[in-house]
Design an enzyme around this catalytic site. Structure first.
Site, PDB file in Angstrom:
ATOM      1  N   ASP A  54      82.037  67.191  53.593  1.00 12.11           N
ATOM      2  CA  ASP A  54      81.685  68.068  52.704  1.00 12.11           C
ATOM      3  C   ASP A  54      82.703  69.186  52.528  1.00 12.11           C
ATOM      4  O   ASP A  54      83.112  69.800  53.695  1.00 12.11           O
ATOM      5  CB  ASP A  54      80.402  68.751  53.435  1.00 12.11           C
ATOM      6  N   ASN A  56      82.415  71.990  50.409  1.00 14.56           N
ATOM      7  CA  ASN A  56      81.797  73.405  50.051  1.00 14.56           C
ATOM      8  C   ASN A  56      81.023  74.101  50.908  1.00 14.56           C
ATOM      9  O   ASN A  56      80.410  75.251  50.573  1.00 14.56           O
ATOM     10  CB  ASN A  56      81.595  73.429  48.631  1.00 14.56           C
ATOM     11  N   ASP A 131      78.114  52.151  42.114  1.00 11.86           N
ATOM     12  CA  ASP A 131      76.965  51.566  42.198  1.00 11.86           C
ATOM     13  C   ASP A 131      76.372  51.554  40.730  1.00 11.86           C
ATOM     14  O   ASP A 131      76.239  52.646  40.109  1.00 11.86           O
ATOM     15  CB  ASP A 131      76.026  52.612  43.141  1.00 11.86           C
ATOM     16  N   ASP A 233      72.760  47.273  41.986  1.00 12.09           N
ATOM     17  CA  ASP A 233      71.523  47.465  42.957  1.00 12.09           C
ATOM     18  C   ASP A 233      70.325  46.725  42.069  1.00 12.09           C
ATOM     19  O   ASP A 233      70.020  46.466  40.998  1.00 12.09           O
ATOM     20  CB  ASP A 233      71.110  49.131  42.525  1.00 12.09           C
ATOM     21  N   GLU A 292      73.443  42.754  44.322  1.00 13.09           N
ATOM     22  CA  GLU A 292      72.807  42.838  45.593  1.00 13.09           C
ATOM     23  C   GLU A 292      71.535  41.896  45.245  1.00 13.09           C
ATOM     24  O   GLU A 292      70.690  41.823  44.714  1.00 13.09           O
ATOM     25  CB  GLU A 292      72.247  44.266  45.470  1.00 13.09           C
ATOM     26  N   HIS A 366      73.892  51.425  53.854  1.00  8.99           N
ATOM     27  CA  HIS A 366      72.951  52.483  53.794  1.00  8.99           C
ATOM     28  C   HIS A 366      71.628  52.234  53.975  1.00  8.99           C
ATOM     29  O   HIS A 366      70.676  53.307  54.128  1.00  8.99           O
ATOM     30  CB  HIS A 366      73.408  53.515  52.535  1.00  8.99           C
ATOM     31  N   ASP A 367      71.240  50.923  53.899  1.00  6.30           N
ATOM     32  CA  ASP A 367      69.739  50.457  54.086  1.00  6.30           C
ATOM     33  C   ASP A 367      69.364  49.773  55.467  1.00  6.30           C
ATOM     34  O   ASP A 367      68.373  49.598  55.637  1.00  6.30           O
ATOM     35  CB  ASP A 367      69.592  49.537  52.827  1.00  6.30           C
TER      36      ASP A 367
HETATM   37  C1  NOJ Z   1      68.507  49.252  47.079  1.00  7.84           C
HETATM   38  C2  NOJ Z   1      69.332  50.174  47.528  1.00  7.84           C
HETATM   39  O1  NOJ Z   1      70.404  49.864  48.313  1.00  7.84           O
HETATM   40  C3  NOJ Z   1      68.395  51.190  48.286  1.00  7.84           C
HETATM   41  O2  NOJ Z   1      69.157  52.166  48.882  1.00  7.84           O
HETATM   42  C4  NOJ Z   1      67.637  51.739  47.351  1.00  7.84           C
HETATM   43  O3  NOJ Z   1      66.542  52.514  47.953  1.00  7.84           O
HETATM   44  C5  NOJ Z   1      66.933  50.708  46.394  1.00  7.84           C
HETATM   45  N1  NOJ Z   1      67.592  49.753  45.970  1.00  7.84           N
HETATM   46  C6  NOJ Z   1      66.176  51.368  45.258  1.00  7.84           C
HETATM   47  O4  NOJ Z   1      67.269  51.712  44.256  1.00  7.84           O
END
Ligand code: NOJ
Length: 595
Positions: A54, A56, A131, A233, A292, A366-367
């Site tokens: 970050d 700011n 993305d 995605d 993905e 991140h998932d």
């Molecule tokens: C897959 C993404 O990696 C995830 O973070 C997102 O919540 C869902 N697709 C919906 O876009």
């Protein structure tokens, strides 16, 4: 439960193999016949921009902050940065709900900040992969605002509607909804609209050629700006059966292996849309694309990446990250998950792309929870060794590695004690489901600590042991992990044995030995060994053995008639060999040549 988302020196005496410096070895001569590409030889580093740096002081990572840390990223030795969505978004799902594809999310900065960031990346020889979220947009996107205003609006057909006079539409799953429904009633036009994720993420209608034209034009604008690729995605979801028939459990089980994800991704038109995208956009640039793979199976993956089909370059699968969850619970990890099953998944997937196409490998993103907490061991005595072991795995397999930021430090799950600490729409919705069902809320929170809560992997990056790990001068949007005192860049840069320095060494090894480690043939050994993952990689008669202990009790491996030569890398001190038995220490990883 809905599944959406998501391989020896016969040594007579007891001996220790000596440590050699692999870097002194001349690279092996290129032998492989498969087509070489920059994106096959690259290591991709994924940055979750919200949590990186970050600038700011508003507690949210931003593009200026990220740009200020590009020397760190370059120094890792990686080649490509994949950034999670940075477009304008009301952030229902942290940017996966886009309200304007041509602008930057206010919290992240401006288009001028983006241009400066991209230019600084390119100056350092780093490529940028964005993305691409085009299965759905935000309900605050101008297209949706228009579309919902009347049944005759020109954007109406950019989305999927079900007129209420036809009754309730057949069930479709909506991943982030407490009631689990993928349809939302909109009283303005007395219709339901489809959203595979939250109601804030209406699905786009790819059957409409006008919509496809808009998406392709938008992609061309980003490529003209100079971006180097897209991670797409849930791209297999863009095509669906828009007659929306009733799907019975029997149909699901018989035709789709019990996976809603496979059904939802199996629509007609999918590959013609991707071929059209390739013709109108992708074929014009030297870029890379990644599908993905929600809903992609071993049988269908090649259809996305077969070079002769002119669609995409790489695909990633969910089989690996779906392993080990207890059925009937939301992402509750079985502590006794099977290494034999893990090995089979990665070996089977290697064989999918053995002769054609190209695969990928990842353990975290991140998932997902942090890789060391899920597949290694984040207890203080094992965290460092098991992080290095997993890094050895990721960077010694065939396929492009996608490495998640923070894993190079050995960052761990944060393990929140209360739902109020969570920010993720998914965990909050799942908690709501358990609550509504009168279920065990405490148990749910406990399960998420070692299980799959996405915020476990989204906590702010740990730069120093200082306040907020020096991520922000403000209040971080998500709590910083208290183990920043030991796990941080500043401390690890000074320690030659740190997880961070091991990662850099392993990246360098992959690059120095790309003929074998990138392109070489993979062969699984000792497939039923419950403790050790062993495999060889080889190219033109040169062969290395990779040995990985996945247990806190170590493990043994029988060399058979293989003879160990030189050691390329080892995360622990020495590899004890007794006769032809190698005994690995807890979470030991090494790569040795085979004579
Ligand atoms: C897959 C993404 O990696 C995830 O973070 C997102 O919540 C869902 N697709 C919906 O876009």
């Amino acid at each position: 439960m809905l599944k959406l988302c998501a391989i020896a020196a016969l040594s007579i005496s007891i001996g220790l193999i000596s440590c050699n410096d692999y870097t002194k070895k001349p690279p092996v001569e290129m032998t492989d016949k498969s087509e070489k590409k920059w994106w096959k030889e690259a290591v991709v580093y994924q940055i979750y921009p919200r949590s990186f740096k970050d600038n700011n002081g508003d507690g949210v990572g931003d593009l200026k902050g990220l740009t200020s840390k590009l020397d760190y990223v370059k120094n890792l030795g990686i080649d490509i940065i994949w950034l999670n969505p940075i477009y304008s978004s009301p952030n229902a799902d942290n940017g996966y709900d886009i309200s304007n594809y041509d602008d930057i999310m206010k919290e992240f900065g401006t288009m001028a900040d983006f241009d400066a960031m991209l230019s600084e990346m390119h100056k350092r020889g780093l490529k940028l992969v964005m993305d691409l979220v085009v299965n759905h947009c935000s309900d605050e996107h101008e297209w949706f605002k228009q579309a919902r205003s009347s049944r005759t609006n020109k954007y109406r057909n950019y989305f999927h509607w079900w007129p209420a006079e036809k009754g309730k539409p057949a069930f479709r799953p909506g991943a982030f909804e407490v009631d689990g429904s993928g349809w939302r009633f909109d009283s303005l036009t007395n219709s339901y609209y489809l959203h595979y994720f939250s109601y804030k993420q209406p699905d786009l209608n790819w059957e409409n050629p006008e919509l496809r034209k808009e998406i392709f034009a938008m992609m061309n604008r980003w490529f003209k700006k100079g971006v180097d690729g897209f991670r797409m995605d849930v791209i297999p979801f863009i095509a669906k059966d828009t007659t929306f028939p009733v799907i019975t459990q029997k149909m699901l089980d018989e035709k789709y292996d019990g996976h809603w994800g496979v059904y939802m991704a199996s629509g007609p038109g999918l590959h013609s849309y991707l071929q059209e995208m390739n013709k109108e956009v992708l074929s014009k640039y030297d870029i890379m694309t990644l599908s993905e793979g929600a809903g992609t199976t071993k049988a269908t993956a090649m259809d996305f990446v077969d070079p002769d089909r002119h669609e995409l370059d790489m695909a990633y699968h969910f089989d690996g990250v779906d392993l080990g969850y207890v059925p009937g619970y939301f992402k509750k990890m079985d502590p006794n998950w099977s290494l034999v099953a893990f090995k089979k998944i990665y070996s089977d997937w290697d064989s999918v792309f053995a002769n054609k196409g190209w695969g990928t490998i990842y353990l975290g993103n991140h998932d997902q929870p942090r890789m060391v907490s899920r597949w290694g061991n984040d207890a203080p005595e094992f965290r460092s060794a098991s992080s290095k072991m997993l890094t050895t795995f990721l960077l010694s397999m065939r396929g492009t590695p996608y490495y998640y930021f923070g894993d190079e430090l050995g960052m761990t799950n944060i393990k929140f004690d209360k739902i109020d600490d969570y920010r993720d729409i998914e965990t909050i919705a799942e908690y709501g489901k358990v609550k509504n069902a009168g279920g065990d809320l405490k148990g749910f929170i406990e399960d998420q600590k070692n299980g799959g809560a996405r915020d476990n992997g989204r906590t702010p990056f740990q730069w120093t042991d200082g306040k907020n790990a020096d991520f922000t001068s403000g209040t971080p949007w998500l709590k910083v992990n208290e183990n920043k005192t030991e796990i941080n860049v500043l401390t690890e840069e000074k320690d030659p044995n740190s997880v961070l320095n091991y990662f850099k060494k392993m990246v360098q090894l992959r690059k120095d030995q790309k003929d074998i480690l990138v392109y070489g043939k993979y062969t699984l050994l000792d497939k039923d060994n419950p403790d050790v993952y062993a495999y060889t990689r080889e190219a033109k008669g040169e062969k290395v053995l990779v040995l990985l202990s996945f247990r806190k009790t170590g493990g043994t491996f029988n060399l058979g008639n293989m003879q160990i030569g030189e050691e390329w890398i080892n995360n622990l001190k020495a590899l004890p060999v007794n006769g032809n038995t190698v005994t690995l220490q807890p979470y030991q990883a090494c790569i040795v040549t085979i004579k």
